[in-house]
Motif scaffolding. Structure first.
Motif, mmCIF file in Angstrom:
data_model
loop_
_atom_site.group_PDB
_atom_site.id
_atom_site.type_symbol
_atom_site.label_atom_id
_atom_site.label_comp_id
_atom_site.label_asym_id
_atom_site.label_seq_id
_atom_site.Cartn_x
_atom_site.Cartn_y
_atom_site.Cartn_z
ATOM 1 N N GLY A 112 0.804 -1.223 0.000
ATOM 2 C CA GLY A 112 0.000 0.000 0.000
ATOM 3 C C GLY A 112 0.838 1.274 0.000
ATOM 4 O O GLY A 112 0.353 2.338 0.368
ATOM 5 N N LYS A 113 2.089 1.182 -0.464
ATOM 6 C CA LYS A 113 2.994 2.333 -0.426
ATOM 7 C C LYS A 113 2.491 3.507 -1.271
ATOM 8 O O LYS A 113 2.422 4.631 -0.795
ATOM 9 C CB LYS A 113 4.389 1.926 -0.945
ATOM 10 C CG LYS A 113 5.096 0.922 -0.075
ATOM 11 C CD LYS A 113 6.376 0.412 -0.723
ATOM 12 C CE LYS A 113 6.105 -0.416 -1.978
ATOM 13 N NZ LYS A 113 5.291 -1.622 -1.780
ATOM 14 N N THR A 114 2.164 3.220 -2.523
ATOM 15 C CA THR A 114 1.802 4.309 -3.439
ATOM 16 C C THR A 114 0.539 5.025 -2.945
ATOM 17 O O THR A 114 0.478 6.255 -2.901
ATOM 18 C CB THR A 114 1.605 3.738 -4.861
ATOM 19 O OG1 THR A 114 2.774 2.990 -5.203
ATOM 20 C CG2 THR A 114 1.388 4.846 -5.866
ATOM 21 N N THR A 115 -0.447 4.230 -2.554
ATOM 22 C CA THR A 115 -1.685 4.803 -2.028
ATOM 23 C C THR A 115 -1.384 5.649 -0.792
ATOM 24 O O THR A 115 -1.915 6.744 -0.630
ATOM 25 C CB THR A 115 -2.653 3.658 -1.643
ATOM 26 O OG1 THR A 115 -2.726 2.742 -2.727
ATOM 27 C CG2 THR A 115 -4.039 4.185 -1.331
ATOM 28 N N ARG A 140 7.314 -1.515 -11.452
ATOM 29 C CA ARG A 140 5.950 -2.009 -11.603
ATOM 30 C C ARG A 140 5.251 -1.310 -12.768
ATOM 31 O O ARG A 140 5.276 -0.089 -12.857
ATOM 32 C CB ARG A 140 5.174 -1.756 -10.312
ATOM 33 C CG ARG A 140 3.687 -2.002 -10.486
ATOM 34 C CD ARG A 140 2.954 -1.929 -9.198
ATOM 35 N NE ARG A 140 1.536 -1.805 -9.463
ATOM 36 C CZ ARG A 140 0.609 -1.929 -8.532
ATOM 37 N NH1 ARG A 140 0.960 -2.168 -7.293
ATOM 38 N NH2 ARG A 140 -0.652 -1.808 -8.841
ATOM 39 N N ASP A 250 -9.074 -1.474 7.567
ATOM 40 C CA ASP A 250 -10.525 -1.475 7.383
ATOM 41 C C ASP A 250 -11.032 -2.892 7.136
ATOM 42 O O ASP A 250 -12.230 -3.115 7.068
ATOM 43 C CB ASP A 250 -10.928 -0.534 6.237
ATOM 44 C CG ASP A 250 -10.071 -0.700 4.979
ATOM 45 O OD1 ASP A 250 -8.847 -0.964 5.108
ATOM 46 O OD2 ASP A 250 -10.613 -0.565 3.873
ATOM 47 N N GLU A 276 -9.256 2.664 0.910
ATOM 48 C CA GLU A 276 -8.557 2.966 -0.342
ATOM 49 C C GLU A 276 -8.589 4.447 -0.686
ATOM 50 O O GLU A 276 -7.819 4.921 -1.500
ATOM 51 C CB GLU A 276 -9.175 2.163 -1.480
ATOM 52 C CG GLU A 276 -9.042 0.665 -1.296
ATOM 53 C CD GLU A 276 -9.482 -0.090 -2.538
ATOM 54 O OE1 GLU A 276 -8.774 0.000 -3.547
ATOM 55 O OE2 GLU A 276 -10.544 -0.737 -2.490
#
Ligand SMILES: Nc1nc2c(ncn2[C@@H]2O[C@H](COP(=O)(O)OP(=O)(O)OP(=O)(O)O)[C@@H](O)[C@H]2O)c(=O)[nH]1
Ligand SMILES: Nc1nc2c(ncn2[C@@H]2O[C@H](COP(=O)(O)OP(=O)(O)OP(=O)(O)O)[C@@H](O)[C@H]2O)c(=O)[nH]1
Ligand SMILES: [Mg+2]
Ligand SMILES: [Mg+2]
Lengths: 306, 303
Positions: A112-115, A140, A250, A276
C-alpha cells in the motif's frame, strides 16, 4: 470468527468457581488461552512467547490471585501489557529544521505504499505543508501513472522522470525540484521489494545515502502473518527505520502484525490506513489495536468492572 | 516441474527459520519421540502460518499414528508430517479445463495480492500453449489499474478490452464476453478491483459481475480464482470463506512464494474448503507462475 479472548478467559475461570482461590496452575491454563488468542491474531510466535512470559509474571502476583474476579484481572493485565508494548507512539513525522523534509516509504509488494504516499500528501497539506510526491518506482507497470493519477485527483504535484532512469537519480531530482519550487516535504514512493532481494535492498540504501531521508517508514499490510517479523527485522537492519504505517485496517484482520513489527523494531507505528480513499489515513491508536488483536470490543467495560 | 520444485525450495531455504531445518533439527540426535518433540513440531507449523488450530489437529493426528503404529524412531516424523500435509492438500494437481469456447476466467481477491500480475502470467502461459487469449480491464476503480493491465497486455501480446476509469465493471465484463465470442477467443480473463471481503457493497458488485457474465454467456464464468498472498496470516481463511460465499470459487492462486513466507495458511483453508490451489506465483515476471502440485509443495515445505 474467533470467540473473543475475554469470553474465553471468563469461561476458564468460571470452571474454577467453587474451588476457592485461584492457583498458579489456573493462571497457566489462562496463559494458554492468551497464547492461542494471540496466535490466532497472527502475532509472531516468538513475540507471543516473550509476551506471555511477561504477563504471567504479573498474573501470578497478588493482584490476580487474590482477586474476586481473576478472569477480569487477567484480561486487564494482558490488555495493559499490550497497550504498553504498542504505546509510546506518536503520529508526528520528524520535520527537518532545514526544509524540505524527505520521507521515504518502503515495503513488500502490494503493501500500500503508493496509495499511502498520496494519503500522506493530503494529510500533510491539511496541516499546512506543501508536499511533493516523487515517483521512484520504475519497475511495476504503470506505477508512475498510478501516482500521477492520485496526485492529480488531490491536486498535489508529482515529480517523475519516467522509468528509464535510476530511482536514486529520481530521488535526488525530486529533492532539487522541491528546493527550487518551495515544497517543504518530499514523499518518495519506492517499488515494492522482497526483504531478501539484495539488489533491490542495495538500491534503497543508495537512495538513503544520497538524499538522507529524515523519515524512512515501513508500510505493512495488517493481514501479514508470521513472516512480519522477518520482513520488519530485515528492513530495519538494512535501512534503520523511523516508523511503521499499518495499512488495510478497514478489513477484518486482527492485525497481530502490528505487535510483531513493533516488538522487533521498536519503531513506533505512526499511521493506520483505513481504506482505499485518500482521506482514509488515521493516527495509530495503541489501545484500539490492543482490543482488536484480542478480539474484545467489550474490553474496556470489563476492565472497569474489575 | 523441476523448475517449480527447485525455485520454490530455493525460496523456502532462504528462510532463516526454515521449517525443513527446524523439523530436521528437532528429530536429529533425539533418542525417542516424546511430548516435547510434538510441541516443537506444533510451533514449527504455527511459525509457517498454518494456524494454531490446524497445527494442533495435525500434531494430534501424528500422535495417534505414532501410538497406533508403535513408531519410535524420531526420523520417521518428517515423512509422517509430509504425508499428513499432502493428504490435507489433496493429491492431484488441478489444471484449468478448457471445455468451453470461450472459457471465461474471473480473478478476484483483496487489495494488492497480485491479481493483475497473475492475469499477465496466465495470459502468457496460455498464449504459449497456443490459445487465443483476451483480457478485460475490470478494475475501473484503482488509479492506473487499466494502464497496468494494458502494459501487461502489450508485453504478453494479447488484447485488452477496456472502458474509462470509473465506469461500471459489469459493463466491461459484458462487452468483453461479447468480444470474446465474436473474435473466437479461447480464454477470456477478467481482472477485478481489489476489495476487502468484509465490505458487502463491494462483494455485491462482484456478485453482479457474476450475474452479468452468466447473462452474456450462460455458464460463465467457468473458473473463478481467488488470489491469496502467501504472506497473509490467518485472515486468508476469512477471505476464502467470504469470497466463496459471494461468488463461488473454483480454485485458489497463492502468490509471492518467492518471499520468505511459506503460505502455510493454505492448509487451514484446504482443511475446510473444496476449492483447490491451482497455481502459485513465485516472482513478478510473466513466467513466474507454476502449477500447484500438492505433494511437491508438501515436500518443499518439509524437505
Ligand atoms: N482497503 C484498503 N486498501 C488499501 C489500503 N491501502 C492501500 N490499499 C489498496 O491496496 C492495493 C495496493 O496498494 P498500492 O498503493 O498500489 O501498494 P504498493 O505497496 O504501492 O504496491 P507495489 O508498488 O506494487 O509494491 C491497492 O488496491 C490499494 O487501493 C487501505 O488502507 N485499505
Ligand atoms: N515477489 C512477488 N511479487 C508479486 C507476485 N505477484 C505479484 N507481485 C507484485 O505484487 C504487487 C501487486 O500486484 P498486482 O498484480 O498489482 O496486485 P493486485 O491484486 O492486482 O492489486 P490491486 O488491483 O491493487 O488490488 C506488484 O508489485 C506485483 O509485481 C509474486 O508472485 N511474487
Ligand atoms: Mg506502488
Ligand atoms: Mg489489480
Amino acid at each position: 470468527m474467533f470467540e473473543g479472548l475475554a469470553e474465553k478467559l471468563q469461561n476458564t475461570f468460571k470452571k474454577l468457581r467453587g474451588k476457592g482461590k485461584v492457583s498458579e496452575a489456573d493462571v497457566a491454563e489462562a496463559m494458554r488461552e492468551v497464547r492461542m488468542a494471540l496466535l490466532a491474531a497472527d502475532v509472531s510466535l516468538k513475540v507471543v512467547k516473550d509476551f506471555v512470559a511477561r504477563v504471567k509474571e504479573r498474573a501470578v502476583g497478588q493482584e490476580v490471585l487474590e482477586s474476586l474476579t481473576p478472569g477480569q484481572q487477567v484480561v486487564k493485565v494482558v490488555y495493559e501489557e499490550l497497550v504498553a508494548l504498542m504505546g509510546g507512539t506518536s503520529s508526528k513525522l520528524t520535520l527537518s529544521p532545514k526544509p524540505p523534509t524527505v520521507v521515504m516509504l518502503v515495503g513488500l509488494q502490494g503493501a500500500g505504499k503508493t496509495t499511502t504516499v498520496s494519503k500522506l500528501g493530503l494529510f500533510l497539506r491539511k496541516q499546512g505543508r506543501r508536499p511533493l510526491l516523487a515517483a521512484c518506482d520504475v519497475y511495476r507497470p504503470a506505477a508512475v501513472k498510478q501516482l500521477q493519477v492520485l496526485g492529480n485527483q488531490l491536486d498535489l504535484p508529482v515529480f517523475s522522470m519516467g522509468t528509464g532512469i535510476s530511482p536514486v537519480d529520481i530521488a535526488k531530482g525530486a529533492v532539487e525540484h522541491a528546493v527550487a519550487h518551495g515544497r517543504d516535504m518530499v514523499l518518495l514512493d519506492t517499488a515494492g521489494r522482497l526483504h531478501i532481494n539484495e539488489e533491490l535492498m542495495e538500491e534503497l540504501k543508495s537512495i538513503k545515502s544520497s538524499v538522507r531521508p529524515h523519515e524512512i517508514l515501513l508500510v505493512v499490510d495488517a493481514m501479514t502473518g508470521q513472516d512480519a517479523v522477518n520482513v520488519a527485522e530485515s528492513f530495519h537492519g538494512q535501512l534503520g527505520l523511523d516508523g511503521v504505517i499499518l495499512t488495510k485496517l478497514d478489513g477484518d484482520a486482527r492485525g497481530g502484525a502490528a505487535l510483531s513489527v513493533k516488538a522487533v523494531t521498536g519503531c513506533p507505528i505512526k499511521f493506520a490506513g483505513m481504506g482505499e480513499k485518500p482521506d482514509a489515513l488515521e493516527q495509530f491508536h495503541p489501545d484500539r489495536m490492543a482490543s482488536r488483536i484480542l478480539g474484545m470490543g467489550d474490553v474496556l467495560t470489563l476492565i472497569e468492572k474489575a | 516441474m523441476t523448475g517449480f520444485f527447485s525455485r520454490l525450495k530455493e525460496g523456502l531455504t532462504r528462510t532463516r527459520q526454515n521449517l525443513v531445518e527446524k523439523v530436521e533439527a528437532l528429530v536429529t540426535g533425539r533418542p525417542k519421540i516424546d511430548e516435547e518433540l510434538f510441541e516443537e513440531l506444533e510451533e514449527a507449523l504455527i511459525s509457517a502460518d498454518v494456524g494454531a488450530d490446524t497445527s494442533l489437529d495435525l500434531v494430534e493426528r501424528l500422535r495417534r499414528t505414532v501410538k497406533e503404529q508403535k513408531i519410535s524412531d524420531p526420523a520417521r516424523i518428517k515423512d509422517l508430517l509430509q504425508e499428513e500435509v499432502a493428504r490435507i492438500l489433496g493429491n492431484q494437481a488441478q489444471p484449468v479445463a478448457f471445455d468451453h469456447q470461450p472459457t471465461v476466467v474471473l480473478i478476484v481477491g483483496v487489495n494488492g495480492v497480485g491479481k493483475t500480475t497473475t492475469i499477465a502470467k496466465l495470459a502468457h502461459r496460455w498464449k504459449q500453449e497456443g490459445r487465443k487469449v483476451l483480457l478485460a480491464a475490470g478494475d475501473t476503480f484503482r488509479a492506473a489499474a487499466i494502464d497496468q493491465l494494458e502494459i501487461w497486455g502489450q508485453r504478453v501480446g494479447v488484447e485488452v478490452i477496456r472502458h474509462q476509469e470509473g465506469s461500471d465493471p459489469s459493463a466491461v465484463a459484458f462487452d468483453a464476453v461479447q468480444a470474446a465470442v465474436s473474435r473466437g477467443v479461447d480464454v477470456l480473463i477478467i481482472d477485478t478491483a481489489g476489495r476487502l471481503h468484509n465490505k458487502s457493497h463491494l462483494m455485491n458488485e462482484l456478485s453482479k459481475i457474476n450475474r452479468v457474465l452468466d447473462r452474456a454467456l450462460p455458464g460463465a464464468p467457468h473458473e473463478t480464482l481467488l488470489v491469496l498472498d502467501a504472506t497473509t496470516g490467518q485472515n486468508a481463511v476469512s477471505q476464502a470463506r467470504l469470497f466463496s460465499e459471494a461468488v463461488g470459487l473454483t480454485g485458489l492462486v497463492l502468490t509471492k512464494l518467492d518471499g520468505t513466507a511459506k503460505g502455510g495458511v493454505i492448509l487451514a483453508i484446504a482443511a475446510e474448503m473444496q476449492a483447490p490451489v491451482k497455481f502459485i506465483g513465485i516472482g513478478e515476471k510473466m513466467d513466474d507462475l507454476r502449477d500447484f502440485d500438492p505433494p511437491e509443495f508438501a515436500r518443499a515445505l518439509f524437505g
